[in-house]
Design an enzyme around this catalytic site. Structure first.
Site, short mmCIF file in Angstrom:
data_model
loop_
_atom_site.label_atom_id
_atom_site.label_comp_id
_atom_site.label_asym_id
_atom_site.label_seq_id
_atom_site.Cartn_x
_atom_site.Cartn_y
_atom_site.Cartn_z
N LYS A 22 0.85 -1.20 0.00
CA LYS A 22 0.00 0.00 0.00
C LYS A 22 0.88 1.24 0.00
CE LYS A 22 -1.71 1.58 4.06
NZ LYS A 22 -1.34 2.97 4.37
N ASN A 23 1.88 1.26 0.88
CA ASN A 23 2.67 2.49 1.05
C ASN A 23 3.67 2.71 -0.07
OD1 ASN A 23 1.16 2.96 3.25
ND2 ASN A 23 2.72 2.37 4.75
N ARG A 94 -3.76 10.92 4.49
CA ARG A 94 -2.60 11.81 4.54
C ARG A 94 -1.72 11.66 3.31
NH1 ARG A 94 0.96 14.44 7.74
NH2 ARG A 94 3.18 14.06 7.35
N CYS A 118 -4.77 12.82 12.64
CA CYS A 118 -5.47 11.55 12.47
C CYS A 118 -5.35 10.83 13.80
CB CYS A 118 -4.89 10.73 11.32
SG CYS A 118 -3.34 9.98 11.74
N ARG A 123 0.68 14.76 12.86
CA ARG A 123 1.18 14.51 11.50
C ARG A 123 1.36 15.80 10.69
NH1 ARG A 123 -1.01 8.97 9.41
NH2 ARG A 123 1.06 8.93 8.49
N PRO A 124 2.20 16.70 11.20
CA PRO A 124 2.47 17.95 10.47
C PRO A 124 3.21 17.71 9.16
CG PRO A 124 3.95 17.70 12.32
CD PRO A 124 2.98 16.55 12.40
N MET A 125 3.44 18.79 8.41
CA MET A 125 4.15 18.67 7.12
C MET A 125 5.35 19.58 7.03
SD MET A 125 1.33 18.06 4.15
CE MET A 125 2.63 18.25 2.94
N ASP A 126 5.86 20.03 8.18
CA ASP A 126 6.96 21.01 8.17
C ASP A 126 8.20 20.50 7.44
OD1 ASP A 126 6.91 19.30 10.63
OD2 ASP A 126 8.92 20.14 10.82
N ASP A 308 4.60 0.38 11.98
CA ASP A 308 3.36 -0.20 11.44
C ASP A 308 3.16 -1.65 11.85
OD1 ASP A 308 3.47 1.61 8.26
OD2 ASP A 308 3.01 2.22 10.31
N ILE A 330 7.92 6.73 16.91
CA ILE A 330 7.64 7.42 15.65
C ILE A 330 6.39 8.29 15.74
CG2 ILE A 330 7.19 7.12 13.17
CD1 ILE A 330 10.03 6.29 13.98
N ARG A 400 -8.65 -0.26 4.54
CA ARG A 400 -7.72 0.72 3.94
C ARG A 400 -6.39 0.05 3.58
NH1 ARG A 400 -6.77 6.13 7.11
NH2 ARG A 400 -5.39 6.22 5.32
C1 EPZ Z 1 4.48 6.78 6.21
O1 EPZ Z 1 3.75 7.87 6.76
C2 EPZ Z 1 3.50 5.62 6.13
N1 EPZ Z 1 2.40 5.99 5.23
C3 EPZ Z 1 2.97 5.29 7.52
O2 EPZ Z 1 2.13 4.14 7.39
C4 EPZ Z 1 4.15 4.92 8.41
O3 EPZ Z 1 3.68 4.66 9.71
C5 EPZ Z 1 5.15 6.09 8.44
O4 EPZ Z 1 5.56 6.40 7.09
C6 EPZ Z 1 6.38 5.78 9.26
O5 EPZ Z 1 7.02 4.66 8.75
C7 EPZ Z 1 2.59 5.95 3.90
O6 EPZ Z 1 3.67 5.63 3.42
C8 EPZ Z 1 1.41 6.31 3.06
P1 EPZ Z 1 6.66 10.11 8.35
P2 EPZ Z 1 4.41 9.35 6.77
O7 EPZ Z 1 6.62 11.36 7.54
O8 EPZ Z 1 5.20 9.56 5.53
C9 EPZ Z 1 6.54 13.29 11.87
C10 EPZ Z 1 0.20 2.87 7.67
O9 EPZ Z 1 -0.27 2.35 8.68
N2 EPZ Z 1 6.61 14.29 10.79
O10 EPZ Z 1 7.87 9.23 8.29
O11 EPZ Z 1 3.35 10.31 7.08
C11 EPZ Z 1 5.20 12.58 11.89
O12 EPZ Z 1 4.26 13.33 12.62
C12 EPZ Z 1 0.74 4.28 7.74
O13 EPZ Z 1 0.32 2.31 6.55
C13 EPZ Z 1 6.76 15.64 11.10
O14 EPZ Z 1 6.85 16.00 12.28
O15 EPZ Z 1 5.40 9.20 8.02
C14 EPZ Z 1 5.51 11.27 12.56
O16 EPZ Z 1 5.51 11.44 13.96
C15 EPZ Z 1 0.51 4.91 9.09
N3 EPZ Z 1 6.79 16.56 10.09
C16 EPZ Z 1 6.95 10.98 12.08
O17 EPZ Z 1 7.48 12.23 11.63
C17 EPZ Z 1 6.69 16.20 8.78
O18 EPZ Z 1 6.75 17.08 7.89
C18 EPZ Z 1 7.01 9.97 10.94
O19 EPZ Z 1 6.31 10.52 9.86
C19 EPZ Z 1 6.53 14.83 8.47
C20 EPZ Z 1 6.50 13.89 9.49
#
Ligand code: EPZ
Length: 422
Positions: A22-23, A94, A118, A123-126, A308, A330, A400
């Site tokens: 999926k990811n 997201r 969520c 889950r910010p995007m900074d 995950d 995480i 999902r």
């Molecule tokens: C991906 O999410 C996966 N989703 C998630 O899987 C997975 O849990 C995650 O990576 C970690 O491995 C997809 O690939 C679609 P991150 P993503 O950016 O990219 C923080 C599932 O169950 N962060 O690595 O959103 C964030 O809040 C899903 O399939 C910031 O602070 O994960 C989190 O605490 C759930 N600022 C941590 O980093 C940002 O700009 C990891 O987030 C981005 C992230």
């Protein structure tokens, strides 16, 4: 809303086919926005998140054709008419934010809603924003939307990530393929889905080195061409089904499983006294008799233990021998499965990001509620080990990320059925 009813106590035996990730699919589908040539993805999983991504891309003007019951997707964005990703789609998933980098790279503009929080965190995007600004994008937040522009296109640069964010690495990797000059992503995420994305982009003509390490170098090119790419096996679905025989007893062979996808996870299973055998078709896991032993788990970025699979591991440790300590590093709120497992008789103490699990002999079936994607499947697995009947409600979370769970587990002997909701 549908629910799933599991009756525990039947050992499992047989083979489960693991689907495409999926990811990986969720970052490969937006790749179509980088080229006017068609992108064909094979081994695509049939999931509701894929339907959501399809709807989002179609709202931008992308043509998406599903073949072979959705296992093949042909995407073409030769006439993208809209560069705005709407809140009502993004809030559901997201990963919709993964259109930001490709739209900026080829269309030099994008308006993408912030996903909002969520169940598992804010889950910010900074990190995404800082990374794309390093490539010359101007991004401002207005009315809950990121308004992004890249006049004259993006320019290559050094992009240090403060945290190895998977999504941010994917957004900036896709964007950098069409940026002018060289981009070096530092502290890049190393997940197999990043490697899969780089391999697909390379098939389209991108010049990328270092994927799978913490430094990825991209030489921008003028345009990308057509490609056909197989989606990598889903390591989270793989880990989930590797655990199924540990809960129920018996033996299951996960077809398509590869040890390099689940290294840290398999090491933990080994430490718990569960043997994982590589076969010529995948990975086989058996537990006949002895209970698993307690182990401590800390979630980390790849190649560490994946967040995950934390919920599924916690559920397994509820009936292991001894006390286990799980640390979720995480996400800030990813123990919502704990209270549901406690309804089944699990003995868990949660303090912030740490959960202490005292193993009990057996769980008891109970009505429980799915709260997020991975928590929902951990309750189904717990039902396999529990005495009596477990009813998991709100299984739309499950759909999902897992194709036909009841069919896959039912085919290896589980007593499981889906009850259509009212
Ligand atoms: C991906 O999410 C996966 N989703 C998630 O899987 C997975 O849990 C995650 O990576 C970690 O491995 C997809 O690939 C679609 P991150 P993503 O950016 O990219 C923080 C599932 O169950 N962060 O690595 O959103 C964030 O809040 C899903 O399939 C910031 O602070 O994960 C989190 O605490 C759930 N600022 C941590 O980093 C940002 O700009 C990891 O987030 C981005 C992230």
């Amino acid at each position: 809303m549908d629910s799933i009813v599991v009756t525990g106590g039947t050992p499992l035996n047989g083979q489960i086919q693991i689907a495409g990730a999926k990811n990986a699919a969720l970052t490969l589908m937006p790749v179509t926005l980088l080229s006017e040539e068609p992108l064909t993805l094979t081994n695509t999983p049939r999931l509701s998140d894929i339907k959501t991504m399809t709807a989002l891309l179609q709202s931008l003007g992308v043509e998406v054709t599903a073949l072979q019951d959705g296992k093949v997707q042909v995407l073409s964005s030769h006439n993208v008419t809209n560069t705005t990703a709407d809140y009502d789609i993004v809030r559901k998933m997201r990963a919709s934010n993964l259109v930001l980098g490709p739209l900026l790279a080829r269309h030099h503009q994008a308006i993408v809603s912030l996903p909002g929080g969520c169940a598992i965190g804010a889950r910010p995007m900074d990190i995404h924003v800082t990374a794309l600004e390093a490539l010359g994008a101007e991004i401002e937040l207005k009315d809950g939307y990121l308004h992004a522009k890249a006049k004259g296109g993006l320019k290559g640069n050094k992009v240090p990530l403060r945290f190895a964010s998977v999504g941010a690495t994917e957004n900036v990797l896709m964007a950098a393929t069409l940026a002018k000059g060289t981009t070096v992503i530092e502290n890049a995420a190393r997940e197999p889905e990043i490697v899969d994305l780089a391999q697909c982009l390379r098939r389209m003509g991108a010049q990328i080195d270092g994927e799978g390490t913490d430094t990825i170098t991209i030489q921008g090119v003028d345009k990308l061409g057509a490609a056909t790419h197989p989606v990598v096996t889903d390591r989270i679905e793989l880990g989930t089904y590797m655990l199924a025989p540990v809960f129920a007893g018996g033996e299951v062979e996960c077809l398509g499983g590869r040890m390099d996808l689940v290294g840290a996870f398999a090491e933990k299973l080994d430490a718990a006294g569960i043997s994982v055998t590589e076969t010529d078709k995948g990975l086989k896991v058996a537990r006949n008799g002895a209970r698993a032993k307690a182990v401590n788990v800390t979630t980390e970025v790849f190649p560490g233990f994946p967040t995950d699979l934390q919920a599924q591991m916690m559920a397994m440790l509820c009936t292991a021998e001894g006390t286990s300590i799980l640390e979720e590093k995480i996400f800030e709120n990813r123990f919502m499965h704990a209270p549901e497992l406690m309804r089944m008789g699990a003995d868990i103490e949660v303090h912030g990001g740490t959960a202490t699990v005292h193993g009990v002999e057996r769980l008891k079936g109970a009505p429980v509620m799915a709260t997020d994607l991975r928590a929902s499947v951990s309750l189904i697995l717990a039902g396999l080990a529990a005495e009596g009947e477990t009813v998991v409600n709100r299984v739309y979370h499950l759909d999902r990320g897992y194709e036909h769970v009841e069919e896959k587990l039912g085919a290896v002997g589980a007593k499981i059925e889906r009850v259509p909701g009212s």
